[in-house]
Design an enzyme around this catalytic site. Structure first.
Site: not given
Lengths: 224, 257
Positions: A85, A202, A204
């Site tokens: 990001c 992202h 995650e």
């Protein structure tokens, strides 16, 4: 000390819990350390460079903590580095956010806002009213893989990843682009050169495909 | 390639337990927010919203632990709302693993709070929740006002103007609940959804009133919502998230399958 030591750089900009816990989830035997100690970053086998929030504040903290040098050294060392990001945005030449901020200049190009992009505005104006393009670009969008790369291993082309950002990148050198996404305009979802891989989304927070990308990072040797 | 419209199951959590009952046939503990979040994740939910209705301040430590436990096992975005009143509340929830917090009454009490929160943590994690109720009479130009305290307390503030003001203060997303429709299963209030979706440049989540899958479609196509939130239709097993997505896709809506 485990032989796979992953440093998650903590330069004081927000929540790193998610990325650390996702790494621990997919690599239970790795040693994951969220650290603000540049010495630890240098000792790591691989480095994760996250980022959220405004770029000026991020760059300020990166430079104040000496992470600009630690990141440059990591890149020079050949150790795998994954930027996420604002971490990706920080690797560009500069960002127009906050009135213009010089960045780390690893990838060529400027970070620009969706809202100010003329092509984006045209796409927005021509979209049906109920499909107006909102900013931030928030949610699950598809990524077209523009190159074969070990970091894409096991991830189908056009898989969806979770994005949340108002600024985006169109690198001036097409050689560094690894994946693109479309939201009114085409922008770079992933960039890579040698041992550096950077993603705008992202991983995650991107369920199974995101976890697969993190798994790939944990076993990546840093070569294309 | 296009951005998918999001489907967001919402859990009401009181002192670490899901209330309003969840009836998955094969779930071990239907009151455990971690189990339920995992199940929705497996079903392909795009996010999870966790509404903390814990009454006492002391019990909020439980909420923090619950958020930590969900974030350790569920790798999709997690929004936590309910009782977010201070920057410290936000910091605790983000550190526990929430990706976004939703601010409701505290924003009404102190409108500067949203600006402070966005400046400190970034707009991407600040959701402003708006509980709106129609106040215009039949035949008048439609008008909605915001209510706080679970829809009990009128404020006299126009809902559309409030949404614009909150976005100007730094809200990155609006979670809009129709208090007239909440719990009715009659569908979203499409009028207020559309009015706010057209008025603000940030994503809008429609909430309140979902009773069937067509309501989800209407929220997107007629209401202009970027995401739809529902609780009971998923909790009671009337529909699964994949059924909802298949239905929406058949009607031309981009979803993540």
């Amino acid at each position: 000390m485990s032989s796979n030591f992953i440093a998650v750089i903590d330069y004081g900009m927000g929540n790193l819990h998610s990325v650390a816990s996702a790494l621990q989830h997919i690599a239970p035997d790795a040693h994951i350390e969220v650290t603000s100690d540049v010495g630890r970053v240098r000792q790591a086998d691989r480095v994760l460079f996250p980022g959220v929030g405004a770029i000026r504040a991020c760059m300020g903290e990166i430079r104040r903590g000496g992470f600009d040098v630690a990141i440059a050294d990591t890149i020079a060392s050949g150790k795998p580095l994954l930027a996420i990001c604002v971490g990706l945005q920080a690797l560009m030449d500069s960002s127009e956010e906050n009135g213009g901020v010089p960045c780390l200049a690893h990838f060529p190009g400027e970070v620009k806002g969706f809202a100010a992009n003329a092509e984006f505005q045209i796409a927005q104006a021509s979209a049906p009213a109920a499909e107006r393009l909102k900013v931030p670009h928030m949610g699950w969008n598809q990524v077209r893989q523009t190159i074969d790369h070990p970091m894409w291993h096991g991830i189908p082309d056009y898989s969806r990843f979770y994005f949340v950002h108002s600024f985006c990148v169109q690198a001036t050198d097409p050689q560094v682009v690894a994946g693109v996404c479309h939201y009114g305009i085409d922008f770079n979802a992933a960039l890579t050169r040698a041992n550096v891989f950077a993603v705008q989304f992202h991983p995650e927070k991107s369920a199974e495909h995101g976890l697969q990308l993190l798994k790939n990072f944990v076993s990546w040797n840093g070569r294309p | 390639m296009a951005l998918a419209k999001r489907i967001i199951p919402c859990l009401d959590v009181d002192n670490g337990r899901v209330v309003k009952g969840v009836q998955f046939v094969d779930i071990r503990d239907a009151g455990d927010p971690v189990e339920i979040s995992k199940r929705y994740n497996e079903q392909g939910a795009d996010e999870i919203t966790f509404l903390d209705i814990t009454a006492t301040h002391e019990a909020r430590d439980t909420t923090v632990h619950t958020v930590e436990a969900i974030a350790a096992e569920v790798f999709i975005p997690l929004t936590v709302g309910g009782g977010i009143r201070t920057l410290e509340d936000i910091r605790r929830m983000l550190n526990a693993g929430a990706d976004k917090v939703s601010i409701n009454s505290a924003a009404v009490k102190n409108p500067d709070f949203v600006a402070e929160a966005a400046a400190r943590f970034g707009s991407q994690c600040i959701v402003v929740a708006i509980d709106a109720k129609k106040v215009s009479a039949e035949g008048e130009t439609p008008r909605w006002e915001i209510f706080t305290h679970g829809g009990r307390k009128p404020t006299g503030i126009d809902a559309v103007e409030w949404a614009v003001r909150m976005v100007n203060s730094g809200a990155g997303e609006i979670l809009l609940t129709s208090m007239d429709r909440d719990g009715t299963k009659n569908g979203f209030d499409l009028g207020v959804t559309r009015a706010i979706a057209d008025a603000v440049p940030v994503p809008v989540i429609a909430s309140g009133g979902v009773g069937n899958l067509q309501h989800l479609v209407d929220g997107v196509t007629l209401g202009g919502a970027d995401a739809v939130l529902a609780a009971s239709i998923f909790h009671f097993g009337e529909y699964t998230v994949p059924q909802a997505k298949a239905y929406m896709r058949e009607r031309g809506i981009e979803v993540r399958l």
